[in-house]
Design an enzyme around this catalytic site. Sequence first.
Site, PDB file in Angstrom:
ATOM      1  N   SER A   1      23.881 -67.781  40.915  1.00 39.06           N
ATOM      2  CA  SER A   1      22.691 -67.879  40.046  1.00 39.06           C
ATOM      3  C   SER A   1      22.366 -69.343  39.827  1.00 39.06           C
ATOM      4  CB  SER A   1      22.978 -67.229  38.691  1.00 39.06           C
ATOM      5  OG  SER A   1      21.936 -67.517  37.774  1.00 39.06           O
TER       6      SER A   1
ATOM      7  N   TYR B   1      28.539 -66.248  31.431  1.00 43.64           N
ATOM      8  CA  TYR B   1      27.734 -65.998  32.636  1.00 43.64           C
ATOM      9  C   TYR B   1      27.567 -67.295  33.434  1.00 43.64           C
ATOM     10  CZ  TYR B   1      23.828 -64.421  35.564  1.00 43.64           C
ATOM     11  OH  TYR B   1      23.019 -64.102  36.635  1.00 43.64           O
TER      12      TYR B   1
ATOM     13  N   LYS C   1      29.070 -68.012  37.239  1.00 44.07           N
ATOM     14  CA  LYS C   1      28.214 -68.237  38.395  1.00 44.07           C
ATOM     15  C   LYS C   1      28.499 -69.596  39.055  1.00 44.07           C
ATOM     16  CE  LYS C   1      26.016 -64.313  38.420  1.00 44.07           C
ATOM     17  NZ  LYS C   1      26.146 -63.373  39.535  1.00 44.07           N
TER      18      LYS C   1
HETATM   19  P1  NAP Z   1      20.951 -54.984  37.780  1.00 46.76           P
HETATM   20  O1  NAP Z   1      19.529 -54.565  37.981  1.00 46.76           O
HETATM   21  O2  NAP Z   1      21.626 -54.733  36.487  1.00 46.76           O
HETATM   22  O3  NAP Z   1      21.812 -54.346  38.951  1.00 46.76           O
HETATM   23  C1  NAP Z   1      23.187 -54.575  39.009  1.00 46.76           C
HETATM   24  C2  NAP Z   1      23.881 -53.323  39.504  1.00 46.76           C
HETATM   25  O4  NAP Z   1      25.303 -53.603  39.508  1.00 46.76           O
HETATM   26  C3  NAP Z   1      23.672 -52.116  38.563  1.00 46.76           C
HETATM   27  O5  NAP Z   1      23.436 -50.941  39.319  1.00 46.76           O
HETATM   28  C4  NAP Z   1      24.999 -52.049  37.828  1.00 46.76           C
HETATM   29  O6  NAP Z   1      25.321 -50.741  37.365  1.00 46.76           O
HETATM   30  C5  NAP Z   1      25.966 -52.505  38.897  1.00 46.76           C
HETATM   31  N1  NAP Z   1      27.265 -52.906  38.347  1.00 46.76           N
HETATM   32  C6  NAP Z   1      27.539 -53.418  37.113  1.00 46.76           C
HETATM   33  N2  NAP Z   1      28.865 -53.595  36.953  1.00 46.76           N
HETATM   34  C7  NAP Z   1      29.442 -53.187  38.107  1.00 46.76           C
HETATM   35  C8  NAP Z   1      30.789 -53.110  38.561  1.00 46.76           C
HETATM   36  N3  NAP Z   1      31.824 -53.478  37.763  1.00 46.76           N
HETATM   37  N4  NAP Z   1      31.045 -52.656  39.809  1.00 46.76           N
HETATM   38  C9  NAP Z   1      30.014 -52.266  40.612  1.00 46.76           C
HETATM   39  N5  NAP Z   1      28.735 -52.284  40.234  1.00 46.76           N
HETATM   40  C10 NAP Z   1      28.431 -52.754  39.001  1.00 46.76           C
HETATM   41  O7  NAP Z   1      21.106 -56.575  38.038  1.00 46.76           O
HETATM   42  P2  NAP Z   1      20.242 -57.604  38.920  1.00 46.76           P
HETATM   43  O8  NAP Z   1      19.326 -58.323  38.015  1.00 46.76           O
HETATM   44  O9  NAP Z   1      19.724 -56.930  40.124  1.00 46.76           O
HETATM   45  O10 NAP Z   1      21.389 -58.641  39.308  1.00 46.76           O
HETATM   46  C11 NAP Z   1      22.109 -58.572  40.530  1.00 46.76           C
HETATM   47  C12 NAP Z   1      22.865 -59.866  40.691  1.00 46.76           C
HETATM   48  O11 NAP Z   1      21.929 -60.958  40.676  1.00 46.76           O
HETATM   49  C13 NAP Z   1      23.861 -60.165  39.569  1.00 46.76           C
HETATM   50  O12 NAP Z   1      25.007 -60.779  40.109  1.00 46.76           O
HETATM   51  C14 NAP Z   1      23.101 -61.142  38.683  1.00 46.76           C
HETATM   52  O13 NAP Z   1      23.949 -61.959  37.927  1.00 46.76           O
HETATM   53  C15 NAP Z   1      22.346 -61.919  39.733  1.00 46.76           C
HETATM   54  N6  NAP Z   1      21.163 -62.635  39.217  1.00 46.76           N
HETATM   55  C16 NAP Z   1      20.146 -61.949  38.646  1.00 46.76           C
HETATM   56  C17 NAP Z   1      19.046 -62.658  38.188  1.00 46.76           C
HETATM   57  C18 NAP Z   1      17.862 -61.968  37.572  1.00 46.76           C
HETATM   58  O14 NAP Z   1      16.997 -62.663  37.024  1.00 46.76           O
HETATM   59  N7  NAP Z   1      17.752 -60.665  37.636  1.00 46.76           N
HETATM   60  C19 NAP Z   1      19.019 -64.061  38.293  1.00 46.76           C
HETATM   61  C20 NAP Z   1      20.090 -64.712  38.892  1.00 46.76           C
HETATM   62  C21 NAP Z   1      21.164 -63.979  39.363  1.00 46.76           C
HETATM   63  P3  NAP Z   1      24.958 -50.364  35.826  1.00 46.76           P
HETATM   64  O15 NAP Z   1      23.460 -50.485  35.710  1.00 46.76           O
HETATM   65  O16 NAP Z   1      25.462 -48.965  35.679  1.00 46.76           O
HETATM   66  O17 NAP Z   1      25.695 -51.374  34.976  1.00 46.76           O
END
Ligand code: NAP
Length: 258
Positions: free
Chosen positions: A148, A163, A167
């Site tokens: 991130s 967090y 990251k």
């Molecule tokens: P998201 O929509 O919450 O999707 C994440 C998925 O991972 C969900 O289906 C979640 O299941 C699952 N998950 C959570 N804990 C887990 C575990 N212990 N084992 C396996 N699966 C698990 O998140 P996202 O925004 O797409 O983020 C994806 C990645 O991008 C993350 O690493 C996040 O830190 C990174 N990121 C996101 C952003 C942003 O702005 N969105 C920015 C920078 C980086 P549940 O829903 O059941 O918990």
Amino acid sequence: MNILDQFKLNGKVAFVTGGAKGIGKSIAVGYAQAGADLAIIDIDIEAAKTTAEEIAADYGVKTLAIQTDVTQAEEVESMVKKVQEHFGQIDIAVANAGIALNVPAEEMSLSEWQKVIDINLTGVFLTAQAAGKVMIEQGGGSIINTASMSGYIVNTPQPQCAYNASKAAVTQLTRSLAVEWADKNVRVNAVSPGYIGTELITEAPALEPLIKQWTAVTPQKRMGEPEELQGIYLYLASDASSYTTGSDFIIDGGYTAI
Ligand code: NAP
């Protein structure tokens, strides 16, 4: 090889953790469009099954859904074994599952700290380690970790020290694995997104005021769409990135440039 052909993933097998929703789902769709068969790995098995079925129907590739908690070493090992047995190989592994927790540092409990580190950092290590073993044996592969921009800057106004620390560590872990495995033809890279408008963010009314603040300090004055990350994940998965390892690609609408 023709440059466009270098981006094709036909005949390759990928898995994406946290692949059921959000960024992970978008990565998986991109890989399927490029021709890869793939496994959707998620703790939420119902959502993972739905995503896997949708992708198979839309793009005619083979998919599989496996429930895995990436913090559990045995579950991760067993998941990787299942993907390998089912498809016969693993060419691309995306360690993408992650969570954010907004708690002021002085109030954070040890279990809250540990939860973020376990999923975001240990989960990436366990996933990369298990995939790396298979790729070393098979003679190569590409591992991509979702880090991130929070590994480089401190987001405001929300407090998220665990967090941010997790990251930053993912980026350094990525470099370490890349150097260890470079002579084994296993490439390891990271992607560091800025604010991305996944459903979880755009459909939470409580986040509206925050979104206004975030986009105001983003040079492109908006959040990114999950689809706008597909290109970099495809590049890193494909032969187009054959000389790329140990790198972290910040995709943030210019946020960290100022
Ligand atoms: P998201 O929509 O919450 O999707 C994440 C998925 O991972 C969900 O289906 C979640 O299941 C699952 N998950 C959570 N804990 C887990 C575990 N212990 N084992 C396996 N699966 C698990 O998140 P996202 O925004 O797409 O983020 C994806 C990645 O991008 C993350 O690493 C996040 O830190 C990174 N990121 C996101 C952003 C942003 O702005 N969105 C920015 C920078 C980086 P549940 O829903 O059941 O918990």
